[in-house]
Scaffold this active site. Structure first.
Site, PDB file in Angstrom:
ATOM      1  N   GLU A  35      21.617 -36.529  -4.230  1.00 47.04           N
ATOM      2  CA  GLU A  35      20.458 -36.821  -5.068  1.00 47.04           C
ATOM      3  C   GLU A  35      19.829 -35.530  -5.584  1.00 47.04           C
ATOM      4  O   GLU A  35      18.712 -35.160  -5.248  1.00 47.04           O
ATOM      5  CB  GLU A  35      19.462 -37.678  -4.273  1.00 47.04           C
ATOM      6  CG  GLU A  35      20.044 -39.054  -3.953  1.00 47.04           C
ATOM      7  CD  GLU A  35      19.275 -39.836  -2.908  1.00 47.04           C
ATOM      8  OE1 GLU A  35      19.724 -40.946  -2.577  1.00 47.04           O
ATOM      9  OE2 GLU A  35      18.239 -39.345  -2.410  1.00 47.04           O
ATOM     10  N   HIS A  67      19.382 -36.792   1.119  1.00 44.06           N
ATOM     11  CA  HIS A  67      20.683 -37.249   0.620  1.00 44.06           C
ATOM     12  C   HIS A  67      21.201 -36.210  -0.376  1.00 44.06           C
ATOM     13  O   HIS A  67      20.646 -36.054  -1.462  1.00 44.06           O
ATOM     14  CB  HIS A  67      20.537 -38.616  -0.056  1.00 44.06           C
ATOM     15  CG  HIS A  67      20.136 -39.687   0.904  1.00 44.06           C
ATOM     16  ND1 HIS A  67      19.194 -40.640   0.632  1.00 44.06           N
ATOM     17  CD2 HIS A  67      20.561 -39.927   2.167  1.00 44.06           C
ATOM     18  CE1 HIS A  67      19.055 -41.427   1.683  1.00 44.06           C
ATOM     19  NE2 HIS A  67      19.866 -41.010   2.632  1.00 44.06           N
ATOM     20  N   GLU A  91      11.479 -42.355  -5.704  1.00 45.28           N
ATOM     21  CA  GLU A  91      12.821 -42.550  -6.242  1.00 45.28           C
ATOM     22  C   GLU A  91      12.843 -42.163  -7.714  1.00 45.28           C
ATOM     23  O   GLU A  91      12.097 -42.726  -8.512  1.00 45.28           O
ATOM     24  CB  GLU A  91      13.237 -44.023  -6.114  1.00 45.28           C
ATOM     25  CG  GLU A  91      13.318 -44.546  -4.694  1.00 45.28           C
ATOM     26  CD  GLU A  91      14.652 -44.238  -4.035  1.00 45.28           C
ATOM     27  OE1 GLU A  91      15.495 -43.579  -4.689  1.00 45.28           O
ATOM     28  OE2 GLU A  91      14.841 -44.647  -2.877  1.00 45.28           O
ATOM     29  N   HIS A 107      13.594 -38.689  -3.439  1.00 45.35           N
ATOM     30  CA  HIS A 107      14.964 -39.231  -3.495  1.00 45.35           C
ATOM     31  C   HIS A 107      15.405 -39.445  -4.939  1.00 45.35           C
ATOM     32  O   HIS A 107      14.608 -39.323  -5.869  1.00 45.35           O
ATOM     33  CB  HIS A 107      15.017 -40.589  -2.784  1.00 45.35           C
ATOM     34  CG  HIS A 107      15.030 -40.500  -1.295  1.00 45.35           C
ATOM     35  ND1 HIS A 107      16.147 -40.773  -0.543  1.00 45.35           N
ATOM     36  CD2 HIS A 107      14.059 -40.156  -0.417  1.00 45.35           C
ATOM     37  CE1 HIS A 107      15.857 -40.601   0.736  1.00 45.35           C
ATOM     38  NE2 HIS A 107      14.597 -40.233   0.845  1.00 45.35           N
TER      39      HIS A 107
HETATM   40 ZN   LIG Z   1      18.117 -41.235  -1.120  1.00 45.21          ZN
END
Ligand SMILES: [Zn+2]
Length: 1141
Positions: A823, A820, A1000, A917
């Site tokens: 990010e 992504h 994350e 992420h």
């Molecule tokens: Zn992500």
């Protein structure tokens, strides 16, 4: 024992006796024979209710009502709810209907009956339906009409009507019987008499406006104008603020009528916005009126007319022809149109697109069984054959050079060792040979850049990759510097000789302005070389053909010393911003509305020097700003660009701003954000980079901004329904210098070119005798950007069989990131990982000796380059493509998966896979993993007999101990159906990697540990990348184990200070905010507003003749009788309600 009025109804002692007495003395005619039939199953409460419905005796009824009321008013709602469950509402309704239908209704009975009905009905969700069934609705309305002269009776009827109107059909029934008009006429201009009756009428009016039909009625009859006049009248005349509740109730009526479009239009055309704005100003100045401010602000926000974004299209400015699709033009138009349509539909339902973020919603309540969880054991265990022919896997053997390398250089002297090692590094740019893939020939035939090459080359001849002249302008001596032609260097870049390109670059730019700038000003930034960056950037392919470098990426960033605490939220900041937005609408003439930057209009991309507005720019790598509009002298609306070939996902921003006045707060409003909430509401700040500061030796991205707030606005997309909503991120920045160029971004930028430059630096930094470091190209992205794959492991100690055997038996660890593009935090964590693995640290050495690392740092190069937030150039979320990745449309995923299959096919299934992420709505860093047992357990499925290796918990447990930013309690291991095509789930299920994770990292900061209350800087993010490596020691096997344990103990000792007061992860992780974040359009309730209190006041006030009789009745029992009765009934009801649990 007590006497029950004159009927000498008595009871004493037990429930049984009570029932017996009832039967003999009250239910004389056997009206309730069932009671005698089964005395043990009827509770005392049911007996009372039954009596209430059937007794003709006024005094008994009155007494029962009285007793019930006293008992039910004490304690919590639980007693009333119990009574409702035992048919209390029906009993009261029947009693009401029976009493009111008499020739001359007995108000001594009716009043307490209405009062009790209002109290009970208020808590009965089905009261409306029950009232209709009992025929009580029209009857109550008629009672109201017959008693308009009696404020007390009017109030009682109104409360009951208010309660009945909780059901739509009942509210409509009231409307059909002219109830709306009758109630409306009961609302007078300002008066000090009968306030509670007036309040009851306004509340009832608000209640019946819960239906479309009634609102239409109100709009068509012009009552909105009346309501506005009433509000104004009460506002002006209620100077002692005795009628705040009434004013609040009037606002609530306005709220109700403005739920309809017609209502909002009427409100606006009648000057409602202006009136409410004016009155709210007065309210703001008086603390006593504070409860009126919020409903007023919400009302204005709701009625502010929807405004289309000032764009020509919702589609991104950047479009890209998708290769290998016949008629690609029509294909893309169709798919884009379809996606735009779906988007517009979904955004109306406030649908959200986040990846792992959605999962957190399901975590908030552990008791709710999540339907998204995968419970099919076959699917949880399914290990299908590869999604491609096995023959295709052989091509990936090239990405395991450590297995075929003969390490001859180890036998040679130290001098030659280095040079030969350097020569092996040339395979960094090797293209893998996909001889068996049909894709290759197709791709070459339809190169999307083919047409662009010539123009781009011509362009490059005259235009170097220069840092913006504005940047140079910050230092007067550089203002006049000509841009250097690219010259020979450019030929090298397009040629095939990559080895000496750095030297070439050095030569051609030797005397350039940039070099002189670097010579004079450059500070030493570890692992960053500006010239390498420029070289890397010159080869990066972007849709707009970027030819300007973002200064921070070129110059480099050094984390500032110290840490930045989360920003305190200013009280009422959202209200204040909303006010300013409304003012804009009211005083349109004050608004400048000048477009100062527009990606869609080339004439507005470099505004002339003379303007007194800020200058914006975003056409550089990872940049995102589509349009800037000056709205006030120091305020700008900014619109972000949607993802390429797409009309949504705007969230990431990164742009340059210059021509500022120092010392003045500038307000920036990013008006087309899409996420429904943001850490910007919880202490997070955007980041700023000042070129001037950098040139003075402080090359820092710093958290900046005050008055930060993220809230829903009144903008909607250019096309489609206008029900869709955008959010505004607003913040103010005060610039320090006038002569500066600054950059503002959502988070610390990390470009694709930065990665390429960084890899070069790393490669140069490692000792090739110790570290086996290889950079290869896994494949090319849609826009033909190479996707690097890195191998890091330890060189064997010698070429001896034993050492080579050890090398070839090391476990594999595969890491990936930045699927992504928005990010960027993931890239900083990855930077930490890469630097650590290449370092001299003994832990790193140990890790290299234990493992072979395969790292794909940027899975979505095109997205990162073009400043998109979520998707690839085909407007698809690549982390949803893992199950069946398309080799043409999602090449990086297709080949990463292919490579993982390959490792699996040669018996080297990775020990750990982790995809890095960023997470925009939670704090801390945490892992998502996969566990069959936990998923089944969470779904309340029996897990007996299910065997599972609990090893997936080792790494998170270790991280919790050693990584300050990590929160073990935020981790979970659930397999959701909606995540079935993500890297984590597919690598776990299809490749069979037990430890398959999503890591994350927050954009904001931590709420636990030593970083609590601190916003993450790049140092903390990089540290996380290091700690992740440390944690891998905990899964190192056999020979290394002992050493690893020792190391890990060593690491743990270093971090004794860690203070993980891990909170329950299932709780909302946001700290309490100074101001409630307000997203609903509803009118906030008035504190202390309680129907019961009003009713009780109505019951006790005795200022009217008609009530004297009632008072007399009420007083006819002795105090002791009442208290005796109460204690018995209390005992009775609490006992039964406890039994009922
Ligand atoms: Zn992500």
């Amino acid at each position: 024992m007590f006497g029950y009025g004159r009927s000498i109804f008595t009871w004493d002692g037990t429930l049984k006796e009570l029932q017996g007495t009832y039967h003999s003395s009250v239910c004389k005619a056997g009206q309730r024979t069932s009671m005698t039939a089964s005395p043990n199953t009827s509770s005392g409460l049911e007996v009372l209710l039954s009596t209430l419905q059937n007794a003709g005796d006024v005094e008994s009824t009155l007494n029962i009502l009285n007793v019930l009321d006293e008992l039910l008013s004490a304690g919590t709602d639980r007693r009333i709810l119990y009574m409702i469950s035992k048919g209390g509402s029906e009993a009261l309704l029947t009693a009401l209907v029976n009493t009111a239908r008499c020739f001359s209704p007995n108000y001594t009975l009716l009043l307490p009956m209405l009062h009790l009905l209002a109290k009970v009905g208020h808590r009965d969700r089905r009261i409306g339906v029950k009232a209709e069934d009992a025929g009580a609705v029209v009857l109550t309305l008629n009672l109201l009409k017959q008693n308009l002269q009696s404020p007390k009776r009017v109030a009682a009827c109104l409360w009951v009507i208010q309660v009945f109107a909780s059901s739509v059909s009942t509210a409509n029934l009231i409307g059909e019987n002219y109830g709306v008009d009758v109630i409306y006429r009961l609302i007078p201009q300002y008066t000090i008499k009968n306030l509670h009756t007036i309040k009851a009428s306004i509340n009832a009016f608000a209640a019946v406006l819960c239906t479309k039909a009634n609102v239409c009625l109100v709009v068509s009859k012009g009552y909105i104008s009346g309501l506005l006049r009433l509000y104004e009248d009460w506002h002006c005349k209620d100077t002692h603020h005795v009628a705040i509740a009434i004013r609040h109730a009037l606002l609530r009526c306005l709220h109700k009528v403005t739920y309809s479009t017609a209502g909002r239009e009427a409100f606006i055309s009648l000057g409602g916005l202006h009136l409410i704005f004016q009155t709210t100003q007065t309210c703001l100045m008086n603390n006593a009126l504070s409860s009126l401010v919020e409903p007023s602000v919400q009302l204005m926000r709701k009625c502010l007319p929807k405004t289309r974004l000032p764009l020509t299209s919702d589609l991104s400015t950047y479009s890209f022809p998708i290769p290998s699709k016949p008629n690609s033009d029509s294909y893309i138009n169709k798919s884009v149109a379809l996606k735009a349509l779906l988007y517009i539909q979904s955004i109306g339902d406030s649908g959200e697109d986040s990846d792992e973020e959605e999962a957190e919603k399901n975590q908030t309540n552990t008791n709710i069984i999540d339907e998204d969880l995968e419970t099919d054991l076959n699917k949880l265990r399914h290990r299908p054959e590869p999604d491609r022919p096995k023959e295709e896997l052989a091509q990936y053997s090239v990405f395991c050079p450590e297995l075929s390398h003969d390490f001859q250089e180890l036998d040679l002297g130290s001098e030659t060792e280095r040079s030969s090692a350097a020569s092996t590094s040339s395979d960094e740019e090797d293209e893998p040979c996909y001889s068996c893939s049909p894709r290759c020939s197709q791709r070459k035939g339809s190169d999307p850049f083919q047409g662009k090459h010539s123009s781009s080359a011509a362009h490059s001849d005259s235009c170097d990759f220069y840092i913006r002249s504005a940047v140079l302008g910050t230092s007067p001596s550089f203002r006049a510097m000509p841009q250097e032609p690219r010259g020979d260097n450019f030929l090298h870049q397009n040629g095939h000789d990559h080895n000496d390109e750095e030297e070439a670059a050095d030569e051609s730019c030797h005397h350039s302005a940039i070099d002189r700038l670097l010579e004079r000003n450059a500070s030493c930034i570890p692992h960053h070389e500006p010239k390498l960056y420029r070289t890397a950037a010159s080869k990066t392919r972007s849709i707009p053909d970027f030819n300007i470098l973002g200064f921070p990426d070129f110059w480099g960033h050094l984390p500032p010393k110290g840490s930045t605490p989360m920003a305190p939220r200013k009280p009422s900041v959202q209200r204040q911003k909303a006010f300013e937005d409304i003012q804009r609408f009211l005083n349109k003439d004050d608004i400048i509305n000048r477009v100062v930057f527009d990606l869609d209009d080339s004439s507005l991309q470099c505004p002339s020097e003379s303007t007194d507005s800020l200058k914006f720019f975003s056409k550089f790598e990872s940049g995102n700003l589509r349009k800037a509009i000056q709205v006030r002298r120091f305020e700008y609306d900014l619109i972000l660009n949607a993802d390429v070939n797409c009309s949504q996902h705007s969230q990431w921003f990164y742009f340059e701003v210059s021509n500022m006045e120092p010392g003045v707060p500038y307000r920036f409003n990013i008006i087309n954000c899409e996420k429904t909430n943001s850490q910007f509401n919880y202490g997070m700040q955007p980041v700023l980079y000042s070129v001037r500061e950098a040139l003075e030796g402080r090359p820092h991205w710093v958290r900046t901004g005050t008055e930060i707030c993220y809230y829903r606005n009144h903008f909607c997309p250019v096309h489609g329904k206008n029900t869709a909503t955008f959010y505004t991120l607003t913040f103010s920045v005060t610039f320090k210098y006038s002569d500066d160029v600054c950059y503002l971004a959502y988070h610390y930028p990390y470009t694709y070119s930065a990665l390429k430059a960084h890899l070069k630096v790393l490669q140069k930094s490692v000792d090739p005798a110790k570290v086996f470091f290889r950079q290869q190209t896994l494949c090319r992205s849609l826009a033909e950007n190479p996707c690097p794959i890195i191998t890091i492991t330890a060189c064997p100690a010698s070429r001896g069989w034993k050492d080579l055997h050890q090398l070839r038996n090391r476990s594999y660890i595969v890491l990936s990131g930045r699927v992504h593009p928005g990010e960027s935090n993931a890239s900083w964590v990855m930077k930490g990982t890469l630097e650590f693995l290449c370092s001299d640290d003994p832990v790193a050495q140990s890790l290299r000796e234990s493992f072979v690392f395969k790292i794909i740092p940027i899975l979505n190069p095109d997205g990162v380059v073009n400043g998109t937030n979520r998707c690839n150039l085909n407007s698809e979320d690549l982390n949803r493509q893992w199950r069946k990745p398309d080799p043409v449309l999602s090449p990086t995923i297709y080949h990463t998966k292919g490579f993982l299959y390959y490792l699996n096919s040669i018996g080297r299934t990775p020990l750990v896979y982790c995809d890095y992420h960023g997470h925009s709505r939670k704090k801390n860093v945490f892992l998502y993993g996969c566990s069959v047992k936990e998923t089944l357990w969470q779904s309340a499925v029996d897990t007996v007999g299910v065997k599972e290796d609990p090893g997936y918990r080792t790494i998170p447990k270790t991280l919790d101990r050693i990584a300050p930013a990590f929160s073990f309690n935020s981790c979970n291991y659930l397999v959701e159906k909606s995540r079935s095509a993500t890297a984590r789930v597919v690598v776990w299920r299809e490749i069979g990697v037990l430890r398959s994770y999503t890591m994350e990292s927050t954009y904001n900061g931590c709420d636990q540990g030593i970083y609590k209350g601190i916003q993450m800087g790049t140092a903390e993010l990089q540290e996380m990348g290091v700690k992740f490596c440390h944690s891998l020691l905990s899964v190192a096997k056999d020979v290394m184990t002992l050493y690893s344990r020792r190391l890990i103990n060593h690491i743990a000792l270093d971090h004794n200070i860690l203070d993980h007061t891990s909170s329950d992860c299932f709780e909302d992780d946001e700290p309490p905010c100074v101001e409630e974040i307000e997203y609903s359009k509803d009118c906030p309730a008035l504190q202390g507003a309680d129907l019961d209190i009003d009713i009780n006041n109505n019951m006790t006030s005795s200022d009217e003749d008609e009530e004297r009789e009632e008072e007399h009745q009420r007083n006819s029992f002795s105090a002791s009788q009442q208290s005796n009765m109460k204690s018995r009934l209390y005992h009775l009801i609490t006992q039964t309600s406890l039994e009922s649990e």
